[in-house]
Motif scaffolding. Structure first.
Motif, PDB file in Angstrom:
ATOM      1  N   UNK A  17       0.735  -1.037  -0.151  1.00  0.00           N
ATOM      2  CA  UNK A  17       0.235   0.028   0.050  1.00  0.00           C
ATOM      3  C   UNK A  17       0.940   1.350   0.073  1.00  0.00           C
ATOM      4  N   UNK A  18       2.073   1.159   0.463  1.00  0.00           N
ATOM      5  CA  UNK A  18       2.800   2.328   0.529  1.00  0.00           C
ATOM      6  C   UNK A  18       3.856   2.551  -0.529  1.00  0.00           C
ATOM      7  N   UNK A  19       3.855   1.887  -1.448  1.00  0.00           N
ATOM      8  CA  UNK A  19       5.103   2.056  -2.408  1.00  0.00           C
ATOM      9  C   UNK A  19       4.922   3.236  -3.133  1.00  0.00           C
ATOM     10  N   UNK A  20       6.157   3.892  -3.670  1.00  0.00           N
ATOM     11  CA  UNK A  20       6.342   5.194  -4.111  1.00  0.00           C
ATOM     12  C   UNK A  20       5.596   4.964  -5.564  1.00  0.00           C
ATOM     13  N   UNK A  21       5.872   4.098  -6.420  1.00  0.00           N
ATOM     14  CA  UNK A  21       5.590   4.025  -7.937  1.00  0.00           C
ATOM     15  C   UNK A  21       4.743   2.760  -8.201  1.00  0.00           C
ATOM     16  N   UNK A  22       3.753   2.971  -8.843  1.00  0.00           N
ATOM     17  CA  UNK A  22       2.679   1.833  -9.117  1.00  0.00           C
ATOM     18  C   UNK A  22       3.161   1.867 -10.522  1.00  0.00           C
ATOM     19  N   UNK A  23       3.514   0.694 -11.086  1.00  0.00           N
ATOM     20  CA  UNK A  23       3.871   0.342 -12.503  1.00  0.00           C
ATOM     21  C   UNK A  23       2.455  -0.072 -13.247  1.00  0.00           C
ATOM     22  N   UNK A  24       2.532   0.366 -14.342  1.00  0.00           N
ATOM     23  CA  UNK A  24       1.067   0.224 -15.463  1.00  0.00           C
ATOM     24  C   UNK A  24       1.347  -1.302 -15.944  1.00  0.00           C
ATOM     25  N   UNK A  25       0.444  -1.931 -15.370  1.00  0.00           N
ATOM     26  CA  UNK A  25       0.443  -3.648 -16.101  1.00  0.00           C
ATOM     27  C   UNK A  25      -0.586  -4.029 -17.075  1.00  0.00           C
ATOM     28  N   UNK A  26      -0.032  -4.539 -18.039  1.00  0.00           N
ATOM     29  CA  UNK A  26      -1.168  -5.262 -19.050  1.00  0.00           C
ATOM     30  C   UNK A  26      -1.231  -6.756 -18.542  1.00  0.00           C
TER      31      UNK A  26
ATOM     32  N   UNK B 131      -0.928 -13.022  -5.451  1.00  0.00           N
ATOM     33  CA  UNK B 131      -0.770 -11.864  -4.936  1.00  0.00           C
ATOM     34  C   UNK B 131       0.396 -11.487  -4.344  1.00  0.00           C
ATOM     35  N   UNK B 132       0.815 -12.385  -3.556  1.00  0.00           N
ATOM     36  CA  UNK B 132       2.365 -12.273  -3.068  1.00  0.00           C
ATOM     37  C   UNK B 132       3.345 -12.377  -4.147  1.00  0.00           C
ATOM     38  N   UNK B 133       3.414 -13.322  -5.000  1.00  0.00           N
ATOM     39  CA  UNK B 133       4.122 -13.117  -5.935  1.00  0.00           C
ATOM     40  C   UNK B 133       4.398 -11.946  -6.916  1.00  0.00           C
ATOM     41  N   UNK B 134       3.233 -11.458  -7.432  1.00  0.00           N
ATOM     42  CA  UNK B 134       2.949 -10.357  -7.945  1.00  0.00           C
ATOM     43  C   UNK B 134       3.464  -8.964  -7.328  1.00  0.00           C
ATOM     44  N   UNK B 135       3.083  -8.890  -6.253  1.00  0.00           N
ATOM     45  CA  UNK B 135       3.779  -7.825  -5.399  1.00  0.00           C
ATOM     46  C   UNK B 135       5.269  -7.828  -5.070  1.00  0.00           C
ATOM     47  N   UNK B 136       5.971  -9.050  -5.054  1.00  0.00           N
ATOM     48  CA  UNK B 136       7.334  -9.087  -5.166  1.00  0.00           C
ATOM     49  C   UNK B 136       8.084  -8.953  -6.454  1.00  0.00           C
ATOM     50  N   UNK B 137       7.173  -9.281  -7.550  1.00  0.00           N
ATOM     51  CA  UNK B 137       7.579  -9.074  -8.900  1.00  0.00           C
ATOM     52  C   UNK B 137       7.557  -7.496  -9.381  1.00  0.00           C
ATOM     53  N   UNK B 138       6.690  -6.920  -8.815  1.00  0.00           N
ATOM     54  CA  UNK B 138       6.441  -5.498  -9.051  1.00  0.00           C
ATOM     55  C   UNK B 138       7.266  -4.594  -8.068  1.00  0.00           C
ATOM     56  N   UNK B 139       7.616  -5.088  -6.939  1.00  0.00           N
ATOM     57  CA  UNK B 139       8.304  -4.267  -5.934  1.00  0.00           C
ATOM     58  C   UNK B 139       8.849  -5.146  -5.285  1.00  0.00           C
ATOM     59  N   UNK B 140      10.244  -5.569  -5.724  1.00  0.00           N
ATOM     60  CA  UNK B 140      11.003  -6.680  -4.958  1.00  0.00           C
ATOM     61  C   UNK B 140      11.515  -6.185  -3.477  1.00  0.00           C
TER      62      UNK B 140
END
Length: 333
Positions: free
Chosen positions: A173-182, A290-299
């Motif tokens: 919830x507190x990440x600085x940048x939220x990448x655009x995902x296709x 959900x956990x895998x994707x969070x780590x993929x987007x924000x290691x």
């Protein structure tokens, strides 16, 4: 959760029938004891297995049967007869009748009330499911548990599922940048649309799902048909390819429509994991997605070790002991 359970507890009628309210808002009357179950939703069987009720399942639709040797062996131990139970997503009424089910679980979108009415004509009750948010998925655990008489176990699993979701939400919830995902569906130009669970977990994992603003291209579908101009305009930062896609990860690198996107240039075309089933579809495993994707987007953002959490999940939900090294190899770690 207790109030939800109480709302789902069977009401017993004069002739011994029991009733639940399904996720389409229908009151469904069931026999006093459910001993034979068919799952056409695709995700319900993984709840049924988690409830320790593999012996009740007589037929099921598998979105994609497990392909990883570790998953195949684990499922074989969980349900040695699972291959005999496979059904198409919409089997004939005759095929369903031949299995003599006490109840059928089906999708409120793909099958709907018309399909349920056909089965009602031959005396088979249908419980329609719509677990397209994590809250509705959690609710479906309790509903399925109520139908099968496994309420206590279902409530415990729902609580653990919610705990895992909240851990990831708090971190992402507190990440600085939220990448655009296709988030592609079955083909490269199919993008998941609206509030489907793929877009739900993308947002919770700290991404921006590009297909969320669109409606599915037709009733009964979950995706929108994008075009070349839209892909160029979006220029996604990350492309997600589910395990059941007709396209491979490599196809996006060679496709001229996608080859110029930020995602391809940065190598951010990611294959979504799968074990028993795809981790991006409505089943208990989606919490791992959900956990895998969070780590993929924000290691490193969650502070959780994916391998440790995967091993713990399958132990708690399915009673399966997976070797950490084997899980790490499966995840490419």
């Amino acid at each position: 959760m207790r109030s939800l359970l109480l709302a789902l507890v069977f009401a017993v009628g004069a002739v011994g029938q029991q009733a639940v309210t399904d996720q389409a808002g229908r009151e469904v009357h069931l026999p006093p004891r459910v001993a034979r179950v068919v799952d056409l939703h695709g995700g319900a069987k993984w709840v049924i297995y988690a409830l320790g009720a593999a012996d009740l399942l007589v037929g099921a639709y598998f979105v994609t049967p497990p392909t990883e040797p570790l998953a195949q062996a684990t499922l074989a131990a969980l349900d040695p007869r699972h291959a005999e139970k496979e059904l198409p997503i919409i089997p004939s009424v005759e095929a369903i009748v031949s299995l003599r089910p006490d109840v059928v679980f089906a999708s409120s979108v793909v099958h709907g009330e018309a399909f349920a009415a056909l089965l009602a004509e031959v005396g088979i009750p249908t419980v329609l499911l719509f677990p397209e948010t994590l809250e509705l998925l959690e609710e479906s655990f309790v509903l399925i548990g109520a139908v099968l008489g496994r309420e206590e176990r279902a409530v415990r699993l729902a609580a653990r599922f919610r705990e895992m979701v909240e851990e990831v939400k708090a971190a992402a919830g507190g990440v600085a940048h939220r990448p655009e995902v296709y988030f592609a569906a079955y083909y490269p130009l199919n993008i998941y649309a609206g509030d489907v669970i793929q877009n739900v977990i993308t947002e919770l994992a700290g991404g921006v799902p590009l297909g969320k603003e669109f409606a599915p291209y037709r009733a009964g579908a979950f995706w929108y048909r994008a075009n070349v101009e839209q892909v160029v305009l979006w220029d996604p930062e990350v492309i997600i390819v589910p395990s059941y896609s007709r396209a491979s990860r490599e196809d996006f690198f060679s496709d001229p429509i996608f080859s110029g996107t930020r995602a391809v240039k940065a190598g951010q075309v990611l294959r979504f994991p799968s074990f028993f089933g795809p981790w991006d579809t409505p089943s208990p495993e989606v919490v791992l997605g959900l956990l895998w994707l969070a780590e993929a987007l924000h290691p490193g953002a969650t502070g959780l070790d994916l391998v440790t959490e995967v091993v713990r999940f399958y132990r708690e939900f399915y009673g399966c002991e997976l070797a950490p090294d084997a899980v790490a190899a499966m995840l490419g770690r």
